[in-house]
Write a protein that holds these residues in place. Sequence first.
Motif, PDB file in Angstrom:
ATOM      1  N   SER A   4       0.802  -1.208  -0.013  1.00 43.77           N
ATOM      2  CA  SER A   4       0.145  -0.132  -0.008  1.00 43.77           C
ATOM      3  C   SER A   4       0.991   1.207  -0.032  1.00 43.77           C
ATOM      4  O   SER A   4       2.053   1.188   0.576  1.00 43.77           O
ATOM      5  CB  SER A   4      -0.877  -0.064   1.116  1.00 43.77           C
ATOM      6  OG  SER A   4      -0.239  -0.119   2.367  1.00 43.77           O
ATOM      7  N   ALA A   5       0.538   2.356  -0.656  1.00 40.21           N
ATOM      8  CA  ALA A   5       1.226   3.438  -0.868  1.00 40.21           C
ATOM      9  C   ALA A   5       0.196   4.706  -0.847  1.00 40.21           C
ATOM     10  O   ALA A   5      -0.867   4.701  -1.476  1.00 40.21           O
ATOM     11  CB  ALA A   5       2.010   3.475  -2.105  1.00 40.21           C
ATOM     12  N   LYS A   6       0.586   5.708  -0.095  1.00 38.77           N
ATOM     13  CA  LYS A   6      -0.220   6.829   0.067  1.00 38.77           C
ATOM     14  C   LYS A   6       0.924   7.990   0.398  1.00 38.77           C
ATOM     15  O   LYS A   6       1.507   8.076   1.250  1.00 38.77           O
ATOM     16  CB  LYS A   6      -0.951   6.842   1.431  1.00 38.77           C
ATOM     17  CG  LYS A   6      -1.820   8.156   1.486  1.00 38.77           C
ATOM     18  CD  LYS A   6      -2.899   8.158   2.502  1.00 38.77           C
ATOM     19  CE  LYS A   6      -4.023   9.340   2.601  1.00 38.77           C
ATOM     20  NZ  LYS A   6      -4.754   9.158   3.685  1.00 38.77           N
ATOM     21  N   GLY A   7       0.874   8.942  -0.710  1.00 38.91           N
ATOM     22  CA  GLY A   7       1.899  10.069  -0.732  1.00 38.91           C
ATOM     23  C   GLY A   7       3.370   9.492  -0.879  1.00 38.91           C
ATOM     24  O   GLY A   7       3.521   8.544  -1.972  1.00 38.91           O
ATOM     25  N   THR A   8       4.120   9.612   0.169  1.00 44.22           N
ATOM     26  CA  THR A   8       5.558   9.001   0.092  1.00 44.22           C
ATOM     27  C   THR A   8       5.298   7.678   1.049  1.00 44.22           C
ATOM     28  O   THR A   8       6.468   7.198   1.271  1.00 44.22           O
ATOM     29  CB  THR A   8       6.762   9.819   0.403  1.00 44.22           C
ATOM     30  OG1 THR A   8       6.383  10.295   1.825  1.00 44.22           O
ATOM     31  CG2 THR A   8       6.792  11.066  -0.598  1.00 44.22           C
ATOM     32  N   GLN A   9       4.359   7.540   1.744  1.00 40.99           N
ATOM     33  CA  GLN A   9       4.643   6.153   2.650  1.00 40.99           C
ATOM     34  C   GLN A   9       4.426   4.981   1.759  1.00 40.99           C
ATOM     35  O   GLN A   9       3.768   4.836   0.648  1.00 40.99           O
ATOM     36  CB  GLN A   9       3.327   6.375   3.674  1.00 40.99           C
ATOM     37  CG  GLN A   9       3.305   7.507   4.443  1.00 40.99           C
ATOM     38  CD  GLN A   9       2.151   7.604   5.256  1.00 40.99           C
ATOM     39  OE1 GLN A   9       1.180   7.078   5.439  1.00 40.99           O
ATOM     40  NE2 GLN A   9       2.181   8.590   6.169  1.00 40.99           N
ATOM     41  N   PHE A  10       4.863   3.924   2.446  1.00 35.86           N
ATOM     42  CA  PHE A  10       5.018   2.731   1.559  1.00 35.86           C
ATOM     43  C   PHE A  10       5.128   1.450   2.501  1.00 35.86           C
ATOM     44  O   PHE A  10       5.730   1.529   3.550  1.00 35.86           O
ATOM     45  CB  PHE A  10       6.263   2.757   0.698  1.00 35.86           C
ATOM     46  CG  PHE A  10       6.265   1.447  -0.380  1.00 35.86           C
ATOM     47  CD1 PHE A  10       5.735   1.920  -1.723  1.00 35.86           C
ATOM     48  CD2 PHE A  10       6.649   0.283  -0.142  1.00 35.86           C
ATOM     49  CE1 PHE A  10       6.034   0.729  -2.660  1.00 35.86           C
ATOM     50  CE2 PHE A  10       6.564  -0.737  -0.985  1.00 35.86           C
ATOM     51  CZ  PHE A  10       6.573  -0.639  -2.376  1.00 35.86           C
ATOM     52  N   LYS A  11       3.951   0.409   2.529  1.00 33.45           N
ATOM     53  CA  LYS A  11       3.985  -0.536   3.511  1.00 33.45           C
ATOM     54  C   LYS A  11       3.956  -1.768   2.586  1.00 33.45           C
ATOM     55  O   LYS A  11       2.939  -1.951   1.797  1.00 33.45           O
ATOM     56  CB  LYS A  11       2.784  -0.317   4.471  1.00 33.45           C
ATOM     57  CG  LYS A  11       2.696  -1.527   5.432  1.00 33.45           C
ATOM     58  CD  LYS A  11       1.602  -1.516   6.409  1.00 33.45           C
ATOM     59  CE  LYS A  11       1.172  -2.574   7.008  1.00 33.45           C
ATOM     60  NZ  LYS A  11       2.515  -3.296   7.959  1.00 33.45           N
TER      61      LYS A  11
END
Length: 235
Positions: free
Chosen positions: A69-76
């Motif tokens: 999952s990615a949101k903005g520059t967040q990545f998991k």
Amino acid sequence: MKRLLSLSTLLLAPLAFAQPGNPLEGDWTLLISGNYGKLQELAPAPTLRIQGKQLSGFSGCNRYSGTFSAKGTQFKVNPLASTKMACEPRPSKTEQAYFKAMQGVMRYQVSNNTLVLYTKGSGMLVFTRNPKIEAKTLNTAPEAAITSVAPDTQILLVGPKKVDCTGMVPMKCLQVRTPEQTNWEFFYQSIEGFAYEEGFTYKLRVRVEDVKNPPADASSKRYILVEVLEKNPPK
């Protein structure tokens, strides 16, 4: 064998969100990983393919797949599944380190053709985008479809150890030269199909193929092993 961007230049470069489509998508190869200031190569080099929210690749030992999952520059990265092939100690160690790092990824950065996945603390995984090789025609043998021009071959001599070099990031490079050359040169890319073993000198026959429309920071040549002509033990 061209020099690429330094790590400091890479990390200060603007994020490439202006690219058409999803800049994450594509095929990537791991260059280095670890904590900033203590980065190292993992060998065999793991790979990463991103399509939509799916990811897959080679861990150094097994094939793996999963989702993220990615949101903005967040990545998991969600839990990964992999094949269960038994490997030699070095590939197994590579796989363990890679999976541990991947499961700890928290954010990402794409700059030009480099993907950096940041883990907790100062950890990072630095990938380079693989050149997209376009087939000249459909329904042809893979070996004949990967280049737009007829392949060429050449002889390369490979030195007995990798040396420190700075391409896109600090890394270890093979030392190569042709039989006509007297000085070794840094080789910043891989030779496909070549299983390098440190301490030995090699004489290789390689096929050199032009890469059509390579990325700006990637080589315009692709090197593929045809034959190991000589493998000489340490003196």
